[in-house]
Motif scaffolding. Structure first.
Motif, short mmCIF file in Angstrom:
data_model
loop_
_atom_site.label_atom_id
_atom_site.label_comp_id
_atom_site.label_asym_id
_atom_site.label_seq_id
_atom_site.Cartn_x
_atom_site.Cartn_y
_atom_site.Cartn_z
N ARG A 1 0.83 -1.19 0.00
CA ARG A 1 0.00 0.00 0.00
C ARG A 1 0.87 1.25 0.00
NH1 ARG A 1 -5.04 1.84 1.74
NH2 ARG A 1 -4.42 3.03 3.54
N ALA A 2 1.96 1.17 0.74
CA ALA A 2 2.84 2.34 0.84
C ALA A 2 3.60 2.60 -0.46
CB ALA A 2 3.82 2.16 2.00
N VAL A 3 3.75 1.58 -1.29
CA VAL A 3 4.55 1.76 -2.52
C VAL A 3 3.74 1.41 -3.76
CG1 VAL A 3 6.76 1.33 -1.45
CG2 VAL A 3 5.50 -0.58 -2.37
N ARG A 4 2.46 1.61 -3.67
CA ARG A 4 1.61 1.25 -4.81
C ARG A 4 2.15 1.76 -6.12
NH1 ARG A 4 -4.64 0.38 -3.86
NH2 ARG A 4 -4.53 -0.01 -6.06
N GLY A 5 2.73 2.96 -6.07
CA GLY A 5 3.22 3.55 -7.32
C GLY A 5 4.44 2.83 -7.87
#
Lengths: 321, 470
Positions: free
Chosen positions: A104-108
């Motif tokens: 979630r924190a690094v979705r990008g």
């Protein structure tokens, strides 16, 4: 290679480690479960730490936390602790949750398919309780955990750009796998045989066989050696052979190659440590390991892998500037 | 009131409106069981994709889906052309207003807007006075809330010029509809919206610091626990730029850098989804953990662009809203294309007396409220609620405005017992950079409770796909 946010690299590294840890916890429980089905008599009554179900606790360093939370050692309690316990940061539940939080924190930085795969694994995991695991069968559940990990690896391999993000992810996978394989291999050291006379006997054989199976090495062993299972060869297969994907040598090949891509002049110490550890496996000999003591060898290896992880952190993931 | 509301699909005489005819036919002949099955499929898919939002006040980390309704809101080509012209006009004037109030203040000197309303407004940022921003653009992204009362009769409810959210739902809702019902798109008469992230990136790159040929853009988020985190991550990913949090950035010599695996890397344009107050603990709230120390100094020095600019709140504040038509006349010498809702400003004794006497007919809003919190919907309120608001208004009349309750249009919506009309609004996203652009569509929100006029997701609202026809 283009740089990426350190925080993202850190999350990816740990996301991969947590997924790999969940898988290997499932493998460890699987070997324990298989071993526990074999005939067994404690050498001395009251020697609780020598019970098969104590082994996964010792191997993962979770024994103290376990005894704080559970009144006694039993198959059910150990399974609960290591699969579903929200208070045990290394339980499968917590590993998958942590991996999903990282995602979630690094979705990008990952592909949508990867996120969706991990998210749906988490949603399924949330639906499990002990009764459901019992009903479906423990092995079936552990199989499910392994399959989710395989699936995620496949999605990653098949969809992700080969950029820094990919490499940090793979680095996390192999650091964790090197650590976990060594720990699983070391479990045999803790599983006592009913008596010294049983060394080389049927129980010993089954113990080694289930250890191989849990590391997906049984069939490879047969293919390579076409011979009875001997501890020496198991050690060779899981430590030194570089064509076994879960062996220590294989992990270090990955780690060393990846670090070669990632490192520049700022990371000399990291390159040195990784090169040294790789060389020990690349040029190591089984006889030396046996002479040194398998347990001692593995403990030393764990220490070195842990230092390597710290060095990666310092160099890329949590930089101090 | 529902009986009197304009329905988007069906005219008062029961005839299907021409732009809904194809969809109504499809709805008529499609098996209801299949639609129910698709609703389940949509829900599962949204969960898997993780299009969730956090609800404040519930357990930390609670994630919920915003209900998605399968009946699209359809806008005919003619009406969209009107909306588009009206929106561009409005946002152009709002940007001119912001540039003016932070520089020459011509509109205040001309007396078109009382100076104390602007300069005394809590949203007016003195720190921004005299600061030049690239292209004179302040509101790069505007999410303008619009409702329809009758045929061709659109009202702007709010100009959201700070950190408007919801655009990811516009995009994901479309993706979901195309996935569930591809046959509906086969006629190729529905205009696409999925180029929004490209348009956004293009606009952000157009407002980089002076002399920067190829600016690096980043999206700044408060973090994974923010209610709109999904959207921040989604937009960063779709634009192919980094999603940063405060601690990922640092400022040296008025220059902003990201902390990367290969050392510091310069950032030129920040699409920030963090409120003004939290941007820089050195300039604004000192207790902010989300901000970047020194960011404001770098911004003042013109070394980094923030989108939206700091201080845009003074133009979308509810106490300034009544003056937007005057801004359009003043700066553009045009008549406003979109209507403003008549607004009673309760600091004026006359307006206040009227409002207090008609509380059960009016909607009362807090000037600084948002998200449907802290408002009174007169017609559906209880006597106690009205009394409570009366006391609050009398205690601080400056903090409230009142508006007549509009007969929000309705759109057919799947409810427990079948399809029934529910009230809707529309939020198109207007992008300002080198030019003013918007994609044909927006986010349609629907009040799922029968008769309810509150469409906010925090208050039980849902969303719909929004189709603009070619």
């Amino acid at each position: 290679m283009t740089a990426m946010l350190s925080r993202h690299a850190n999350e990816l590294f740990w996301m991969a480690r947590h997924i790999e840890r969940a898988e290997n916890t499932a493998r460890l429980l699987d070997v324990t479960y298989r071993t526990s089905l074999l005939p067994y008599e404690p050498q001395e009554p009251g020697l609780a730490w020598a019970e098969p179900w104590a082994v996964p606790l010792i191997a993962t360093g979770g024994a103290t936390a376990f005894y704080q939370a559970y009144p006694q050692l039993s198959a059910e309690n150990v399974l609960r602790f290591m699969t579903l316990d929200a208070g045990n940061a290394s339980s499968i539940l917590c590993c998958l949750r942590a991996a999903r939080e990282s995602a979630r924190a690094v979705r990008g930085a990952i592909t949508s398919e990867m996120y969706e795969d991990l998210n749906s694994a988490w949603l399924e995991m949330r639906g499990y309780d002990y009764r459901r695991i019992q009903a479906m069968g423990v092995s079936e559940f552990l199989e499910w955990v392994k399959m989710r990990s395989h699936l995620f690896r496949g999605v990653t391999f098949g969809t992700m750009l080969r950029d820094e993000a990919y490499h940090f992810l793979r680095l996390g996978t192999h650091i964790e796998r090197a650590d976990n394989t060594a720990r699983i291999l070391d479990t045999k050291y803790h599983i006592l045989l009913p008596s010294a006379a049983d060394v080389g006997g049927a129980v010993d054989y089954y113990q080694w066989a289930s250890l191989l199976q849990s590391l997906s090495g049984f069939e490879s062993y047969r293919k390579i050696y076409s011979d009875v299972i001997s501890p020496r060869r198991v050690a060779e297969l899981l430590i030194l052979r570089d064509d076994m994907p879960r062996s220590l040598h294989s992990c270090l090949n990955f780690i060393d190659d990846t670090l070669e891509l990632l490192c520049d002049d700022r990371n000399r110490e990291l390159r040195r440590q990784s090169g040294e550890l790789h060389a020990r496996l690349h040029f190591g000999r089984t006889d030396e390991i046996i002479r040194y003591g398998l347990h001692e060898y593995l403990m030393d290896f764990l220490e070195r892998v842990s230092r390597l992880g710290d060095e990666i952190s310092r160099g890329f993931l949590v930089p101090a500037y | 009131m529902s009986a009197a509301a304009y329905d988007e699909m069906t005219a008062a005489d029961g005839a299907i409106r021409p732009h809904y005819r194809a969809f109504a036919d499809w709805l008529e002949r499609t098996d209801k069981a299949r639609i129910a099955q698709k609703r389940d499929e949509a829900e599962r898919a949204f969960h898997r994709v993780g299009i969730t939002f956090a609800v404040y006040g519930e357990d930390a980390g609670t994630e919920r889906l915003i209900p998605f309704d399968l009946v699209p809101r359809i806008i005919s080509a003619d009406e969209w052309a009107l909306l588009e012209r009206g929106l561009k006009q409005r946002v152009r004037a709002l940007n001119l207003f912001l540039a003016d109030v932070y520089h020459d203040q011509r509109i205040l000197k001309a007396g078109a807007i009382p100076a104390d309303r602007v300069l005394g407004n809590a949203q007016y940022r003195r720190e921004m006075a005299g600061v030049d921003v690239p292209g004179g653009i302040y509101a790069h992204i505007a999410g303008v809330d619009i409702v329809r009362a009758g045929a061709g009769e659109y009202y702007v409810l709010e100009d959201n010029l700070r950190v408007p959210s919801g655009v990811s739902y516009m995009l994901e809702n479309r993706k979901m509809m195309m996935r569930l019902f591809p046959e509906l798109f086969a006629t190729r008469s529905i205009l696409p919206v999925h180029h929004y992230p490209d348009l956004l990136l293009e606009n952000l790159r157009a407002v980089g610091p002076k002399g920067e040929e190829s600016p690096t853009v980043a999206v700044l988020t408060p973090g994974a626990y923010n209610s709109a985190y999904f959207e921040h991550a989604f937009l960063a990913q779709q634009m192919g730029v980094d999603l940063v949090e405060g601690p990922d950035l640092m400022v040296q010599n008025d220059t902003v850098y990201m902390r990367t695996t290969r050392g510091p890397r310069r950032v030129h344009v920040i699409y920030r989804r963090v409120d003004d107050d939290f941007l820089d603990p050195l300039a604004f709230r000192r207790d902010s953990m989300l901000g970047v120390p020194g960011l404001f100094a770098a911004y003042r020095a013109g070394r980094v662009t923030l989108a939206n600019a700091i201080g845009t709140g003074v133009a979308d504040d509810k106490s300034i809203y009544p003056y937007v038509p005057d801004m359009i006349r003043y700066y553009l010498a045009e008549e406003p294309i979109l209507n403003n809702v008549p607004t009673y400003m309760l600091y004026k004794p006359q307006d206040r007396d009227y409002a207090l006497a008609h509380l059960s007919d009016l909607v009362v809003k807090e000037v600084h409220g948002a998200g449907g919190y802290g408002m009174l919907v007169g017609p559906t309120s209880t006597a106690e609620e009205r009394e409570a608001f009366r006391a609050r208004i009398l205690a601080a009349p400056d903090k409230y405005i009142a508006q007549p309750t509009l007969a929000l249009s309705t759109c057919p919506t799947f409810v427990g017992a079948g399809v029934a009309p529910r009230h809707i609004d529309l939020r198109p996203y207007v992008l300002s950079g080198a030019d003013i652009d918007l994609v044909p569509g927006g986010l349609t929100r629907v009040a799922l409770r029968e008769g309810s006029l509150v469409v906010n997701s925090s208050q039980g609202g849902g969303t719909k796909d929004t189709w603009v026809l070619a």
